[in-house]
Design a protein around this motif. Structure first.
Motif, PDB file in Angstrom:
ATOM      1  N   GLY A   9     -25.776  68.722   1.828  1.00  0.00           N
ATOM      2  CA  GLY A   9     -25.753  68.322   3.235  1.00  0.00           C
ATOM      3  C   GLY A   9     -24.407  68.600   3.887  1.00  0.00           C
ATOM      4  O   GLY A   9     -23.389  68.009   3.510  1.00  0.00           O
ATOM      5  N   ALA A  10     -24.404  69.507   4.878  1.00  0.00           N
ATOM      6  CA  ALA A  10     -23.157  69.886   5.565  1.00  0.00           C
ATOM      7  C   ALA A  10     -23.085  69.270   6.956  1.00  0.00           C
ATOM      8  O   ALA A  10     -22.632  69.912   7.905  1.00  0.00           O
ATOM      9  N   GLY A  11     -23.525  68.024   7.070  1.00  0.00           N
ATOM     10  CA  GLY A  11     -23.299  67.270   8.298  1.00  0.00           C
ATOM     11  C   GLY A  11     -21.882  66.737   8.313  1.00  0.00           C
ATOM     12  O   GLY A  11     -21.014  67.196   7.550  1.00  0.00           O
ATOM     13  N   ALA A  12     -21.628  65.739   9.147  1.00  0.00           N
ATOM     14  CA  ALA A  12     -20.271  65.204   9.265  1.00  0.00           C
ATOM     15  C   ALA A  12     -19.777  64.632   7.943  1.00  0.00           C
ATOM     16  O   ALA A  12     -18.639  64.887   7.531  1.00  0.00           O
ATOM     17  N   ALA A  13     -20.620  63.868   7.261  1.00  0.00           N
ATOM     18  CA  ALA A  13     -20.195  63.243   6.000  1.00  0.00           C
ATOM     19  C   ALA A  13     -19.968  64.282   4.909  1.00  0.00           C
ATOM     20  O   ALA A  13     -18.934  64.276   4.224  1.00  0.00           O
ATOM     21  N   GLY A  14     -20.933  65.185   4.733  1.00  0.00           N
ATOM     22  CA  GLY A  14     -20.795  66.198   3.685  1.00  0.00           C
ATOM     23  C   GLY A  14     -19.619  67.125   3.930  1.00  0.00           C
ATOM     24  O   GLY A  14     -18.879  67.475   3.001  1.00  0.00           O
ATOM     25  N   SER A  15     -19.412  67.512   5.174  1.00  0.00           N
ATOM     26  CA  SER A  15     -18.301  68.420   5.505  1.00  0.00           C
ATOM     27  C   SER A  15     -16.955  67.734   5.306  1.00  0.00           C
ATOM     28  O   SER A  15     -15.993  68.345   4.827  1.00  0.00           O
ATOM     29  N   MET A  16     -16.892  66.446   5.693  1.00  0.00           N
ATOM     30  CA  MET A  16     -15.647  65.702   5.517  1.00  0.00           C
ATOM     31  C   MET A  16     -15.332  65.526   4.028  1.00  0.00           C
ATOM     32  O   MET A  16     -14.174  65.708   3.602  1.00  0.00           O
ATOM     33  N   ALA A  17     -16.331  65.213   3.226  1.00  0.00           N
ATOM     34  CA  ALA A  17     -16.122  65.061   1.783  1.00  0.00           C
ATOM     35  C   ALA A  17     -15.659  66.385   1.171  1.00  0.00           C
ATOM     36  O   ALA A  17     -14.747  66.416   0.330  1.00  0.00           O
ATOM     37  N   ALA A  18     -16.280  67.483   1.599  1.00  0.00           N
ATOM     38  CA  ALA A  18     -15.903  68.803   1.080  1.00  0.00           C
ATOM     39  C   ALA A  18     -14.455  69.128   1.420  1.00  0.00           C
ATOM     40  O   ALA A  18     -13.701  69.650   0.588  1.00  0.00           O
ATOM     41  N   TYR A  19     -14.059  68.802   2.630  1.00  0.00           N
ATOM     42  CA  TYR A  19     -12.689  69.045   3.076  1.00  0.00           C
ATOM     43  C   TYR A  19     -11.685  68.239   2.250  1.00  0.00           C
ATOM     44  O   TYR A  19     -10.702  68.790   1.714  1.00  0.00           O
ATOM     45  N   LEU A  20     -11.930  66.943   2.136  1.00  0.00           N
ATOM     46  CA  LEU A  20     -10.980  66.073   1.441  1.00  0.00           C
ATOM     47  C   LEU A  20     -10.865  66.416  -0.044  1.00  0.00           C
ATOM     48  O   LEU A  20      -9.763  66.429  -0.605  1.00  0.00           O
ATOM     49  N   LEU A  21     -11.990  66.713  -0.677  1.00  0.00           N
ATOM     50  CA  LEU A  21     -11.978  66.964  -2.118  1.00  0.00           C
ATOM     51  C   LEU A  21     -11.417  68.346  -2.436  1.00  0.00           C
ATOM     52  O   LEU A  21     -10.695  68.526  -3.424  1.00  0.00           O
ATOM     53  N   SER A  22     -11.727  69.334  -1.598  1.00  0.00           N
ATOM     54  CA  SER A  22     -11.159  70.666  -1.828  1.00  0.00           C
ATOM     55  C   SER A  22      -9.649  70.650  -1.590  1.00  0.00           C
ATOM     56  O   SER A  22      -8.880  71.322  -2.286  1.00  0.00           O
ATOM     57  N   ALA A  33     -29.349  72.817   3.949  1.00  0.00           N
ATOM     58  CA  ALA A  33     -30.724  73.283   4.124  1.00  0.00           C
ATOM     59  C   ALA A  33     -30.897  74.131   5.380  1.00  0.00           C
ATOM     60  O   ALA A  33     -31.720  75.052   5.413  1.00  0.00           O
ATOM     61  N   ARG A  34     -30.147  73.830   6.418  1.00  0.00           N
ATOM     62  CA  ARG A  34     -30.291  74.556   7.685  1.00  0.00           C
ATOM     63  C   ARG A  34     -29.548  75.900   7.633  1.00  0.00           C
ATOM     64  O   ARG A  34     -28.821  76.178   6.682  1.00  0.00           O
ATOM     65  N   ASN A  35     -29.694  76.645   8.734  1.00  0.00           N
ATOM     66  CA  ASN A  35     -28.922  77.887   8.864  1.00  0.00           C
ATOM     67  C   ASN A  35     -27.609  77.660   9.593  1.00  0.00           C
ATOM     68  O   ASN A  35     -26.947  78.609  10.020  1.00  0.00           O
ATOM     69  N   ARG A  36     -27.238  76.393   9.761  1.00  0.00           N
ATOM     70  CA  ARG A  36     -25.993  76.040  10.445  1.00  0.00           C
ATOM     71  C   ARG A  36     -25.444  74.767   9.809  1.00  0.00           C
ATOM     72  O   ARG A  36     -26.176  74.008   9.165  1.00  0.00           O
ATOM     73  N   ALA A  37     -24.161  74.523  10.048  1.00  0.00           N
ATOM     74  CA  ALA A  37     -23.545  73.275   9.599  1.00  0.00           C
ATOM     75  C   ALA A  37     -23.591  72.253  10.727  1.00  0.00           C
ATOM     76  O   ALA A  37     -23.882  72.576  11.872  1.00  0.00           O
ATOM     77  N   GLY A  38     -23.311  71.001  10.376  1.00  0.00           N
ATOM     78  CA  GLY A  38     -23.182  69.965  11.396  1.00  0.00           C
ATOM     79  C   GLY A  38     -24.250  68.892  11.350  1.00  0.00           C
ATOM     80  O   GLY A  38     -23.998  67.765  11.762  1.00  0.00           O
ATOM     81  N   GLY A  39     -25.456  69.237  10.890  1.00  0.00           N
ATOM     82  CA  GLY A  39     -26.522  68.230  10.868  1.00  0.00           C
ATOM     83  C   GLY A  39     -26.824  67.707  12.258  1.00  0.00           C
ATOM     84  O   GLY A  39     -27.198  68.467  13.161  1.00  0.00           O
ATOM     85  N   ARG A  40     -26.624  66.405  12.440  1.00  0.00           N
ATOM     86  CA  ARG A  40     -26.894  65.787  13.742  1.00  0.00           C
ATOM     87  C   ARG A  40     -25.771  66.044  14.754  1.00  0.00           C
ATOM     88  O   ARG A  40     -25.849  65.586  15.891  1.00  0.00           O
TER      89      ARG A  40
END
Length: 435
Positions: A9-22, A33-40
């Motif tokens: 999931g590359a919504g706000a939560a998933g993207s933020m977690a990816a940023y902090l952990l990387s 799952a989508r063809n774009r990031a951001g979710g809602r």
């Protein structure tokens, strides 16, 4: 696979977690799952229509620390979205008339409440009869409109907490839209060696202590030591036959039960762009008998009840909003049906014909988030047992499976981007503390 983390999931939560952990040196792979990031978060960037207009999350509801600090870090500015709140009722406009009669009595009774119940039953018990019919109706509209919740399920305790912490005079919009925030997070993740895969629908999670495999609908498998599940609550609650539902092998029954104890609302958002701001016409001003130049938010009893302009910005866009049970009842309507209901609502409010509005309309976009297969709703609200459920869900499964999302946030800004970013920060810190 050393220090490897998978995120679904590359919504706000998933993207933020990816940023902090990387950023902390972890090997991160993000599946979306989508063809774009951001979710809602869904910022439209068409330079012809709706440029930088939001189909999803739009406002910063207050001076929220995690969001504001992230914007500063990203070098993204924001601006005021403060504007006058109006009502259209009894065929008349009422400027800055948002007072709900007997609201003080309502808060007084809520403060006396010792055992939680849903707000609908609370109102029937404490404010029965014709005398309080307007109060019950106003609270129903507020809870279903603002919280997108079903008042028959929404926790009275949680609403009491929310109403005691409201900051009605501090609304902001992100310059360039919330999408700019997601772009920053994912660009930083990639710069730190992270990978992001789109059109990748996770279907099965096989796990054991310290090892997890995610199998997708295209037959691929992704492996890691830790999995973060940043899927919207609506999808996690959906039946197994649904497009985006994931299964756990072995099952995680305590966590799956807890997911059902948190409410997930319904919402539809309508965007209309007109040739001009027709509602500022002299004719409209005379018909309404008001100067509505500063009108930002308009509440009505129409089929699509809530509308807002882009004030204080100059714009020809009107945004319509319907939440809660009324939005859910439109789950299977076509976008054309919903757009027509929007135009019919505006025709009543502004005393003009639908044909006149169609003559002014140059573009429309409908986002029925409850019908969207990768969201299935709006955002979370508390039911009676939600606080206990969050304790379970905020506890990782064998330090291998972690849940994150706006529905797991404990503060007063529930259901917001702030909630999603805060939950992701909590999970990232928890993982980094497990070295």
């Amino acid at each position: 696979m050393k220090n490897s983390i998978l995120i679904i999931g590359a919504g706000a939560a998933g993207s933020m977690a990816a940023y902090l952990l990387s950023k902390a040196g972890k090997n991160v792979t993000l599946l979306e799952a989508r063809n774009r990031a951001g979710g809602r978060i869904y910022t439209l960037n068409d330079i012809s229509f709706f440029n930088h207009t939001e189909l999803g999350a739009e406002f910063i509801h207050g001076d929220l620390p995690v969001t504001i600090n992230l914007l500063k870090e990203a070098g993204i500015s924001y601006r005021s979205a403060n504007a006058e709140m109006w009502q259209f009722r009894n065929n008349c406009f009422e400027a800055n008339s948002m007072v709900i009669n007997d609201w003080d009595k309502l808060l007084e009774k809520l403060n006396e409440l010792k055992q939680d119940t849903n707000i609908y039953d609370f109102l029937l018990k404490e404010f029965p009869g014709i005398k309080y019919e307007e109060l019950r109706d106003s609270v129903w509209k507020y809870v279903s409109g603002y919280d997108t919740a079903d008042p028959r399920q929404a926790s009275a305790f949680a609403l009491r907490k929310e109403w005691q912490n409201e900051e009605p005079d501090t609304q902001h919009r992100v310059n360039g839209g919330y999408g700019a925030v997601i772009t920053f997070l994912l660009n930083q993740c990639k710069a730190n060696g992270g990978e992001v895969f789109f059109n990748t629908v996770a279907k099965e999670i096989k796990w054991q202590d310290g090892k997890v495999s995610v199998f997708t609908t295209d037959g691929k498998a992704y492996e890691a030591e830790i999995l973060i599940i940043a899927i919207p609550l609506g999808v996690l609650q959906a039946k197994h036959s649904h497009t985006a539902t994931v299964t756990f092998n072995p099952p995680v029954p305590e966590h799956l039960f807890a997911l059902k104890q948190i409410g997930f609302g319904s919402v539809i958002k309508v965007l209309f762009e007109f040739k001009r701001s027709f509602w500022l016409d002299t004719k409209i001003q005379e018909t309404t008998n008001h100067n509505i130049n500063a009108m930002g938010y308009l509440f009505s009893d129409q089929e699509i009840p809530t509308w807002w302009t882009q004030v204080p910005d100059n714009s020809n866009v009107l945004t319509g909003w319907i939440g809660g049970p009324a939005a859910h009842s439109k789950l299977n309507l076509t976008d054309s049906d919903i757009a027509l209901q929007g135009l019919q609502s505006l025709s009543v409010i502004f005393k003009c014909t639908v044909q006149e509005l169609k003559g002014e309309l140059i573009a429309s976009r409908i986002m029925n988030w409850t019908a969207d297969p990768f969201t299935l709703g709006s955002y979370a609200y508390d039911m009676i047992n939600s606080a206990d459920a969050r304790k379970v869900l905020n506890t990782p499964v064998s330090h291998t499976l972690y849940f994150t999302g706006e529905y797991l946030y404990e503060g007063a800004a529930m259901g917001t981007v702030e909630a999603a970013l805060s939950s992701a920060t909590y999970v990232a810190n928890k993982i980094l503390g497990n070295k």
